[in-house]
Scaffold this motif. Structure first.
Motif, short mmCIF file in Angstrom:
data_model
loop_
_atom_site.label_atom_id
_atom_site.label_comp_id
_atom_site.label_asym_id
_atom_site.label_seq_id
_atom_site.Cartn_x
_atom_site.Cartn_y
_atom_site.Cartn_z
N MET A 1 0.85 -1.19 0.00
CA MET A 1 0.00 0.00 0.00
C MET A 1 0.89 1.24 0.00
O MET A 1 1.89 1.30 0.68
CB MET A 1 -0.90 0.00 1.23
N ARG A 2 0.45 2.21 -0.75
CA ARG A 2 1.14 3.51 -0.76
C ARG A 2 0.09 4.61 -0.65
O ARG A 2 -1.06 4.43 -1.03
CB ARG A 2 1.95 3.71 -2.04
N ILE A 3 0.53 5.75 -0.16
CA ILE A 3 -0.33 6.92 -0.04
C ILE A 3 0.31 8.04 -0.86
O ILE A 3 1.52 8.20 -0.85
CB ILE A 3 -0.49 7.35 1.43
N MET A 4 -0.52 8.80 -1.55
CA MET A 4 -0.06 9.93 -2.35
C MET A 4 -0.40 11.23 -1.62
O MET A 4 -1.48 11.36 -1.05
CB MET A 4 -0.74 9.91 -3.72
N GLY A 5 0.51 12.18 -1.65
CA GLY A 5 0.27 13.50 -1.10
C GLY A 5 0.24 14.52 -2.21
O GLY A 5 1.06 14.46 -3.14
N LEU A 6 -0.70 15.46 -2.15
CA LEU A 6 -0.83 16.49 -3.18
C LEU A 6 -0.86 17.88 -2.57
O LEU A 6 -1.56 18.12 -1.58
CB LEU A 6 -2.12 16.28 -3.99
N ASP A 7 -0.12 18.79 -3.20
CA ASP A 7 -0.19 20.21 -2.87
C ASP A 7 -0.83 20.89 -4.08
O ASP A 7 -0.19 21.09 -5.11
CB ASP A 7 1.20 20.79 -2.60
N PHE A 8 -2.13 21.19 -3.96
CA PHE A 8 -2.94 21.71 -5.07
C PHE A 8 -2.84 23.23 -5.13
O PHE A 8 -3.19 23.92 -4.17
CB PHE A 8 -4.39 21.27 -4.86
N GLY A 9 -2.38 23.74 -6.25
CA GLY A 9 -2.28 25.18 -6.44
C GLY A 9 -2.99 25.61 -7.71
O GLY A 9 -3.46 24.77 -8.49
N SER A 10 -3.04 26.90 -7.95
CA SER A 10 -3.75 27.40 -9.12
C SER A 10 -2.99 27.10 -10.43
O SER A 10 -3.60 26.99 -11.48
CB SER A 10 -4.00 28.90 -8.99
N ARG A 11 -1.68 26.95 -10.36
CA ARG A 11 -0.89 26.68 -11.56
C ARG A 11 -0.18 25.34 -11.55
O ARG A 11 0.21 24.83 -12.60
CB ARG A 11 0.15 27.78 -11.76
N THR A 12 0.04 24.78 -10.38
CA THR A 12 0.78 23.53 -10.28
C THR A 12 0.15 22.62 -9.21
O THR A 12 -0.59 23.09 -8.34
CB THR A 12 2.24 23.77 -9.88
N VAL A 13 0.50 21.35 -9.29
CA VAL A 13 0.14 20.39 -8.25
C VAL A 13 1.41 19.62 -7.91
O VAL A 13 1.96 18.91 -8.76
CB VAL A 13 -0.97 19.41 -8.70
N GLY A 14 1.89 19.79 -6.68
CA GLY A 14 3.04 19.03 -6.22
C GLY A 14 2.58 17.63 -5.83
O GLY A 14 1.52 17.47 -5.23
N VAL A 15 3.38 16.63 -6.18
CA VAL A 15 3.01 15.24 -5.93
C VAL A 15 4.12 14.54 -5.13
O VAL A 15 5.29 14.63 -5.48
CB VAL A 15 2.78 14.47 -7.25
N ALA A 16 3.71 13.84 -4.08
CA ALA A 16 4.62 13.03 -3.29
C ALA A 16 4.00 11.65 -3.11
O ALA A 16 2.79 11.49 -3.20
CB ALA A 16 4.87 13.68 -1.93
#
Length: 149
Positions: A1-16
């Protein structure tokens, strides 16, 4: 199992993404968005990544104001959360992201990353901080409930 983290912005989405043991978070990419209202390609890329990494849960940064109120960014994040749930068919947990961008910026400065290069990394690092905070809280809760039995 893995979990994804997202930093949602107006121009970009950071993914971990977490490791398989759910101990550490690693940044994998920053998705560039064409425009704030267009999410189809962004959602498609996130779905590809959830399948590639066998993700079972998504943690989405929730940008509350410092006084704990919810502003316009929270409303757009809630809308994005619903779209993610439908597209990926996975649980999407909201996680308080206050000061993660500031912390990401500071860690890049301390790491000697030049100002002109920081922008391309900050959202991915913020996603790592969001996911790591969530993983640490999960581990703490598991440890706490294990000790109380």
């Amino acid at each position: 199992m893995r979990i994804m983290g997202l930093d949602f912005g107006s121009r970009t989405v950071g993914v971990a993404i977490s490791d398989a043991l759910l101990v550490t978070a690693q940044g994998i990419e920053t998705i560039q968005r064409k425009s704030p209202g267009k999410l189809r390609q962004t959602l498609a890329r996130i779905q590809e990544l959830t399948e590639e990494y066998q993700v079972e849960e998504i943690v989405l940064g929730f940008p509350k104001n410092m006084n704990n109120t919810e502003g316009e960014r929270c409303r757009s994040t809630l809308e994005f959360q619903e779209l993610l749930k439908k597209r990926c068919n996975l649980p999407v947990v909201l996680w308080d992201e206050r000061l993660t961008t500031v912390e990401a910026e500071r860690s890049l400065m301390e790491g000697g990353v030049r100002r002109e290069h920081r922008k391309s990394h900050v959202d991915r690092i913020a996603a790592v901080l969001i996911l790591q905070g969530y993983l640490d809280a999960r581990a703490f809760q598991a440890e706490k409930s294990g000790n109380s039995e």
